[in-house]
Design an enzyme around this catalytic site. Structure first.
Site, PDB file in Angstrom:
ATOM      1  N   CYS A 140     -16.326  -6.828  -8.624  1.00  0.00           N
ATOM      2  CA  CYS A 140     -14.972  -6.760  -8.069  1.00  0.00           C
ATOM      3  C   CYS A 140     -14.540  -8.037  -7.360  1.00  0.00           C
ATOM      4  O   CYS A 140     -13.355  -8.237  -7.109  1.00  0.00           O
ATOM      5  CB  CYS A 140     -14.848  -5.576  -7.124  1.00  0.00           C
ATOM      6  SG  CYS A 140     -15.272  -3.989  -7.889  1.00  0.00           S
ATOM      7  N   HIS A 158      -9.311  -6.899  -2.145  1.00  0.00           N
ATOM      8  CA  HIS A 158      -9.735  -6.051  -3.253  1.00  0.00           C
ATOM      9  C   HIS A 158      -9.232  -4.643  -2.996  1.00  0.00           C
ATOM     10  O   HIS A 158      -9.425  -4.090  -1.915  1.00  0.00           O
ATOM     11  CB  HIS A 158     -11.258  -6.088  -3.364  1.00  0.00           C
ATOM     12  CG  HIS A 158     -11.829  -5.074  -4.299  1.00  0.00           C
ATOM     13  ND1 HIS A 158     -11.244  -4.750  -5.507  1.00  0.00           N
ATOM     14  CD2 HIS A 158     -12.955  -4.296  -4.202  1.00  0.00           C
ATOM     15  CE1 HIS A 158     -11.972  -3.831  -6.115  1.00  0.00           C
ATOM     16  NE2 HIS A 158     -13.015  -3.541  -5.341  1.00  0.00           N
ATOM     17  N   ASN A 196      -9.013   1.365  -8.200  1.00  0.00           N
ATOM     18  CA  ASN A 196      -9.928   0.220  -8.176  1.00  0.00           C
ATOM     19  C   ASN A 196     -10.127  -0.257  -9.608  1.00  0.00           C
ATOM     20  O   ASN A 196     -10.733   0.436 -10.417  1.00  0.00           O
ATOM     21  CB  ASN A 196     -11.254   0.650  -7.548  1.00  0.00           C
ATOM     22  CG  ASN A 196     -12.282  -0.476  -7.493  1.00  0.00           C
ATOM     23  OD1 ASN A 196     -12.112  -1.528  -8.108  1.00  0.00           O
ATOM     24  ND2 ASN A 196     -13.364  -0.250  -6.775  1.00  0.00           N
TER      25      ASN A 196
END
Length: 312
Positions: free
Chosen positions: A112, A237, A267
């Site tokens: 990520c 993020h 996500n």
């Protein structure tokens, strides 16, 4: 000369999977998901839609928005964890599909945090004069590695791609500072299991994320010679609203300086920060001379933070 952003682009699949859809698939509820994650819906790619398809669409738009053609591109860097094969790389596939005959291509993998690693890598090529125009893409099809029987993780993930074109800008714009790091001892907390599905120890990952994103953010501020109040926008993020809010609070920033897309995309791993950046540009949240902080964490465990001053 410094390295900055010349154009942006994104692509998200058409299919929307809402929390109410998930209620029909597993024992969960919209209220449970929203209060713990901030997620309301996510995009899911078709079975015949692959990571390189998402990356291609986003890169194409970014190149157009930069006022360039594929033949102007010197290098493609794709951050992803969902390549269809070990090789060829996603970068090579989109280089071919775009007809960018003058470009090299490579993938980077830092989960990520991967997009921040890609941006920093591209900046080094530009600042040395080795390359002029570089496309950096964050793209992932997490739906193919999601364990849909694990409600703790299945509610989190979505698919998408965000892309930027980086090139030369003036010394006082572009990438001002960065901080990249890894803690391999934490790899056991977030990884692919024996069935090639995402495993996550949520408690340990949360602790790591809050600590490292906060500390990395403070380090890049110091390296850029900036104070917290000099930041115009925080783009973290988009993993979990609680982690994002913790990052904002660590920097003492008002709510309006936090960019949030987690509610509509979930996500999306490598594409998370990239998608949020593109949305911020499209929504007019970023103007010339703004100081923008990108910060994320990922499996590895990894973290990355950087500050970009917008404009040329």
């Amino acid at each position: 000369m410094n390295a900055g952003i010349l154009g942006v682009g994104k692509y998200v699949p058409e299919r929307i999977l809402t929390n109410f859809d998930l209620e029909k698939m597993m024992e969960t509820s919209d209220e449970w998901i929203r209060t713990r994650t901030g997620i309301e819906e996510r995009r899911i790619a078709r079975d015949d839609e692959y990571t390189h398809d998402l990356a291609y669409e986003a890169a194409k738009v970014a190149i157009e928005n930069a006022g360039l053609t594929p033949n102007d591109i010197d290098l493609f860097i794709v951050a992803t964890v969902t390549q269809e094969a070990t090789f060829p790389s996603v970068a090579n596939i989109i280089q071919d599909r775009l007809g960018a005959k003058n470009a090299a291509g490579m993938d980077v993998e830092a989960a990520c945090a991967g997009f921040t690693f890609g941006v920093v890598t591209a900046a080094q090529f530009i600042k040395t004069g080795a390359y002029k125009n570089i496309v950096v893409v964050g793209a992932d099809k997490l739906s193919k590695i999601t364990n849909w029987d694990d409600r703790a993780t299945a509610v989190l993930f979505g698919d998408g791609a965000g892309a930027i074109v980086m090139g030369p800008v003036s010394d006082d714009h572009g990438l001002l500072s960065f901080d990249l790091g890894s803690d391999g001892s934490g790899g056991k907390y977030l990884n692919l299991d024996e069935n090639k599905k995402i495993y996550m120890n949520g408690r340990e990952v949360f602790r790591f994320a809050v600590r490292q994103m906060g500390e990395a953010s403070l380090r890049v501020l110091e390296r850029a010679g900036l104070e917290k109040e000099d930041l115009d926008l925080l783009i973290p993020h988009q993993a979990n609203i609680r982690i994002m809010e913790a990052s904002r609070e660590r920097l003492n920033l008002p709510e309006e300086k936090l960019m949030k897309t987690v509610h509509k995309y979930g996500n999306t791993s490598s594409s998370s920060i990239a998608l949020a950046l593109v949305d911020a540009v499209e929504e007019g949240r970023i103007k010339d001379n703004d100081n923008v902080l990108l910060v994320g964490f990922g499996g590895g465990l990894t973290w990355g933070a950087l500050i970009i001053r917008w404009g040329k």
